[in-house]
Design a protein around this motif. Structure first.
Motif, PDB file in Angstrom:
ATOM      1  N   UNK A  63       0.842  -1.212   0.000  1.00 49.02           N
ATOM      2  CA  UNK A  63       0.000   0.000   0.000  1.00 49.02           C
ATOM      3  C   UNK A  63       0.873   1.257   0.000  1.00 49.02           C
ATOM      4  N   UNK A  64       1.935   1.226   0.788  1.00 50.28           N
ATOM      5  CA  UNK A  64       2.840   2.368   0.899  1.00 50.28           C
ATOM      6  C   UNK A  64       3.540   2.628  -0.433  1.00 50.28           C
ATOM      7  N   UNK A  65       3.960   1.570  -1.093  1.00 48.87           N
ATOM      8  CA  UNK A  65       4.648   1.723  -2.380  1.00 48.87           C
ATOM      9  C   UNK A  65       3.752   2.312  -3.461  1.00 48.87           C
ATOM     10  N   UNK A  66       2.458   2.197  -3.279  1.00 48.86           N
ATOM     11  CA  UNK A  66       1.505   2.710  -4.265  1.00 48.86           C
ATOM     12  C   UNK A  66       0.940   4.073  -3.891  1.00 48.86           C
ATOM     13  N   UNK A  67       1.389   4.627  -2.751  1.00 50.51           N
ATOM     14  CA  UNK A  67       0.875   5.918  -2.309  1.00 50.51           C
ATOM     15  C   UNK A  67       1.325   7.025  -3.252  1.00 50.51           C
ATOM     16  N   UNK A  68       0.415   7.939  -3.630  1.00 52.64           N
ATOM     17  CA  UNK A  68       0.804   9.043  -4.519  1.00 52.64           C
ATOM     18  C   UNK A  68       1.637  10.086  -3.781  1.00 52.64           C
ATOM     19  N   UNK A  69       2.539  10.706  -4.500  1.00 49.83           N
ATOM     20  CA  UNK A  69       3.281  11.824  -3.936  1.00 49.83           C
ATOM     21  C   UNK A  69       2.724  13.133  -4.491  1.00 49.83           C
ATOM     22  N   UNK A  73       3.320  11.151  -9.000  1.00 53.00           N
ATOM     23  CA  UNK A  73       3.850   9.793  -9.062  1.00 53.00           C
ATOM     24  C   UNK A  73       3.566   9.057  -7.760  1.00 53.00           C
ATOM     25  N   UNK A  74       4.433   8.133  -7.421  1.00 52.31           N
ATOM     26  CA  UNK A  74       4.310   7.400  -6.160  1.00 52.31           C
ATOM     27  C   UNK A  74       5.503   7.718  -5.271  1.00 52.31           C
TER      28      UNK A  74
END
Length: 309
Positions: A63-69, A73-74
């Motif tokens: 889930x963390x790796x897919x979080x938007x910035x 992006x992520x």
């Protein structure tokens, strides 16, 4: 009754505070645990920490790796890595305190790896350009010149420089005592050129205060934000992006290029482990070629053969 995540987090943060961890370290752990807490709610996961498993934390990492910035992006691999390492520290603490029995990070590779990226250091030409711009400044010319020289000579962190006591600077011996992460004390050494620049600043531009580098504001102390503003202004005027950590990396890189070994760099920059010093240092092909020319086993054997003839 089993303790919940929200009940245990304040206890963990209090433990960090009692261990004299820096405010920045505590804020980072609070942020990382906040990311975990957000996911527990969104994914409807058990709030009781003893009900978790290793799979629970793996799902959170995905889930963390897919979080938007903020840029669309992520989250970067570095950001994910630092957040996960913080939560691993929290989980290890829970085991030590007896809140849980399972090791949620029992796999050696349970923390996502970070790609090795060569960090950019200033070139000598870029550093000369920065000095030229500073020396033409109307205000704080001597202070900012001394800051640049001192930071590249010593590799000190921004907060170390801002908090450096005036009483702990010895310009004759060219030493200064700084306090790094975890309030660890170390002595750094600098060149005669840097000492001369610091003396010029101390005799003319320095305001009264307990720290060596001062400002008109905040009772004479140069703050972390004040230092950041100096570099922002300098970057704009010079066209060269510069900040405190870039100067720190430049220091380590130049030290390595001039022949300093990793142990010497570790002592000067205050790295917790030798691995960190080795990560900072990268040899250029020219450095490596010079090393081979001087220490090549083949050339040494060849020279010994010539002398024995």
């Amino acid at each position: 009754m089993q303790p919940t995540f929200s009940q245990i987090v304040p206890e963990f943060l209090l433990t960090l505070q009692s261990e004299n961890k820096s405010a920045g370290t505590i804020r980072h752990h609070e942020y990382a645990l906040g990311m975990l807490g957000r996911w527990l709610v969104e994914a409807d996961q058990p709030k009781e920490v003893a009900a978790w498993s290793a799979s629970t934390l793996r799902e959170w990492i995905v889930w963390l790796q897919q979080r938007p910035n903020r840029y669309g992006g992520t989250l970067s691999a570095i950001t994910v890595n630092t957040i996960v390492r913080s939560v691993r520290t929290f989980c290890n603490w829970m085991r030590e305190e007896g809140h849980v029995t399972e090791d949620y990070f029992r796999r050696r590779n349970s923390v996502p790896k970070v790609p090795v990226v060569q960090k950019a250091a200033l070139t000598p030409e870029e550093f000369s350009r920065l000095l030229e711009v500073v020396r033409r400044s109307a205000r704080y010319r001597l202070r900012n010149e001394a800051i640049l020289l001192f930071m590249v000579d010593t590799g000190v962190r921004a907060r170390e420089l801002c908090a450096m006591p005036f009483a702990d600077v010895d310009l004759k011996q060219r030493t200064a005592k700084v306090f790094g992460k975890g309030s660890k004390e170390r002595v750094v050494v600098y060149s005669a050129t840097t000492a001369a620049a610091m003396l010029r600043y101390a005799n003319t531009e320095r305001f009264k205060g307990e720290t060596f580098f001062t400002s008109e504001k905040f009772d004479g102390q140069l703050t972390y934000n004040g230092l950041a503003q100096i570099f922002q202004k300098l970057s704009k005027e010079s066209g060269i992006y510069v900040h405190a950590h870039k100067l720190r990396h430049t220091s380590a890189t130049w030290l390595a290029g001039s022949g300093a070994n990793a142990f010497e760099i570790q002592k000067q920059l205050g790295h917790a482990t030798l691995d960190i010093s080795l990560r900072y240092v990268h040899l250029t092909e020219a450095n490596l070629r010079d090393t081979i020319d001087r220490h090549s086993p083949v050339e040494q054997a060849r020279n010994l053969g010539k002398r024995s003839q």
